[in-house]
Design an enzyme around this catalytic site. Structure first.
Site, PDB file in Angstrom:
ATOM      1  N   ARG A 169       1.228  -1.169   0.112  1.00  0.00           N
ATOM      2  CA  ARG A 169       0.169   0.118   0.011  1.00  0.00           C
ATOM      3  C   ARG A 169       1.083   1.143  -0.268  1.00  0.00           C
ATOM      4  O   ARG A 169       0.084   2.171   0.636  1.00  0.00           O
ATOM      5  CB  ARG A 169      -0.901   0.506   1.129  1.00  0.00           C
ATOM      6  CG  ARG A 169      -2.044  -1.397   1.187  1.00  0.00           C
ATOM      7  CD  ARG A 169      -3.092  -1.045   0.325  1.00  0.00           C
ATOM      8  NE  ARG A 169      -3.827  -2.176   0.611  1.00  0.00           N
ATOM      9  CZ  ARG A 169      -3.313  -3.858  -0.005  1.00  0.00           C
ATOM     10  NH1 ARG A 169      -2.805  -3.810  -1.133  1.00  0.00           N
ATOM     11  NH2 ARG A 169      -5.073  -4.623  -0.287  1.00  0.00           N
ATOM     12  N   SER A 247     -11.572  -0.481   2.689  1.00  0.00           N
ATOM     13  CA  SER A 247     -10.730  -0.630   3.208  1.00  0.00           C
ATOM     14  C   SER A 247      -9.838   1.342   3.907  1.00  0.00           C
ATOM     15  O   SER A 247      -9.227   1.778   3.867  1.00  0.00           O
ATOM     16  CB  SER A 247      -9.858  -1.577   3.700  1.00  0.00           C
ATOM     17  OG  SER A 247     -10.424  -2.663   2.962  1.00  0.00           O
ATOM     18  N   GLU A 345      -6.310   4.307   5.082  1.00  0.00           N
ATOM     19  CA  GLU A 345      -5.298   4.228   3.403  1.00  0.00           C
ATOM     20  C   GLU A 345      -6.074   5.255   2.681  1.00  0.00           C
ATOM     21  O   GLU A 345      -5.226   5.692   1.352  1.00  0.00           O
ATOM     22  CB  GLU A 345      -6.254   2.369   3.230  1.00  0.00           C
ATOM     23  CG  GLU A 345      -5.696   1.989   1.543  1.00  0.00           C
ATOM     24  CD  GLU A 345      -5.879   0.576   2.001  1.00  0.00           C
ATOM     25  OE1 GLU A 345      -6.531   0.514   0.662  1.00  0.00           O
ATOM     26  OE2 GLU A 345      -6.148   0.301   2.660  1.00  0.00           O
TER      27      GLU A 345
END
Length: 353
Positions: A169, A247, A345
């Site tokens: 990520r 998410s 995120e």
């Protein structure tokens, strides 16, 4: 400029999957790469802040909006440079292309390597930023290069995948936020009717397969979409569980000491570089935040998804402040219970936790 970009007023709520965010001072809808470059360059020359938006699936924009130029990337184009069993399918894809549509096209043509990334919302240009991944695949497996506009140096720059610093990520594009505007990506996809060996037990169970088995690409895509729909992770206008950024928190990467302090039944996976990856969803649930949690119970304008505890959702009337209040409560609760700091995120614009 080869053609004229479209200018229009808009709120950021209209441009994001979470559907929150105030007005933009100016919005430019760019349908060619040159229009993207020209719009960004003009704003930079005028000293205006710039926000580049693709599918808006990874953005939380504050209720005050954005006091600058929003460049909405709507460029289209998929060019197959070559495609054979030896070298694979070599694709040049414009940043504004819909990611899941590209995955569907790859599966239909027997280009493997992205079938497990089915159903992920947003545009192709956003995928290198997060190094998107799911069910054992990630973009870094198939990315060859990224063409960008380097705002710092004022020039086009092609960055090979090896220089994109792709990791869980994370990437060069997050290390140097705002510097690079992604114009297109080049993917190299193996030509094969079968997907790679199934690595995730959850996906194997959905397929009725054993871990390590290989199944046809279309079967794997269908299974991934079914799993994502069950979790509210496939966009649906009528389903408020999908009004989210996916998410909201990444899975924490911990030191061995931090991981050792967690309860014995906490998930632990190799996070690379000596780190241990644990499950953010497990931490959230064990800290006392169930699916559907909201600060005002059933009347909460923002709440955790009723299908997946990592998604903070807009139940229809939420503001950005409402969303952040829920995320903040969850983050603080996990920190208090486990001593682990959850990291958001999505990109937060004009707001913070």
């Amino acid at each position: 400029m080869t053609s004229t970009a479209q200018h229009q007023a808009a709120t950021l709520a209209e441009l994001t999957t979470l559907r929150v965010g105030g007005p933009a001072a100016r919005t430019v809808v760019a349908t060619t790469r040159q229009q993207v470059v020209d719009a960004v360059s003009a704003a930079d020359a005028a000293g205006e802040p710039v926000l580049v938006v693709g599918g808006g699936s990874n953005l939380v924009v504050g209720d005050e909006g954005f006091d600058g130029t929003v460049v909405v990337v709507r460029t289209k184009g998929v060019e197959l440079e070559s495609g054979d069993w030896c070298g694979g399918a070599f694709l040049h894809v414009d940043a504004g292309e819909d990611w899941d549509a590209l995955v569907a096209r790859a599966v239909a043509n027997g280009w493997s390597g992205v079938e497990c990334l089915s159903g992920i919302p947003g545009t192709v240009g956003a995928t290198p930023v997060q190094n998107v991944g799911a069910y054992g695949q990630q973009l870094s497996d198939v990315l060859a290069s990224v063409q960008t506009w380097d705002r710092k140096d004022g020039r086009l720059r092609t960055i090979p995948a090896s220089n994109c610093r792709l990791r869980y990520r994370d990437s060069l594009f997050k290390d140097e936020p705002g510097r690079y505007v992604i114009l297109d990506v080049v993917l190299q996809l193996p030509v094969n009717d079968l997907a790679a060996p199934v690595r995730y037990a959850e996906l194997a169970a959905q397929l009725g397969a054993e871990p390590g088995e290989r199944r046809p690409l279309a079967e794997v895509r269908d299974a991934v979409l079914a799993l994502r729909r069950r979790k509210g992770m496939v966009l649906d206008e009528a389903d408020h569980d999908t009004w989210s950024t996916g998410s909201f928190f990444t899975n924490p990467l911990l030191t061995a000491e931090q991981a050792g302090a967690l309860p014995a039944d906490a998930p632990r996976h190799d996070g690379g570089d000596g780190r241990v990856k644990t499950s953010a969803a497990w931490l959230v649930e064990r800290a006392g935040f169930p699916r559907g949690f909201g600060l005002a119970g059933e009347r909460s304008p923002a709440a955790l998804s009723t299908k997946h505890t990592l998604a903070v959702t807009n139940r229809g009337t939420a503001t950005a402040a409402d969303v952040l209040d829920v995320a903040r409560a969850v983050r603080d609760g996990v920190r208090e219970r486990f001593g682990v700091e959850l990291v958001p995120e999505p990109e937060l614009v004009g707001c913070s936790l």
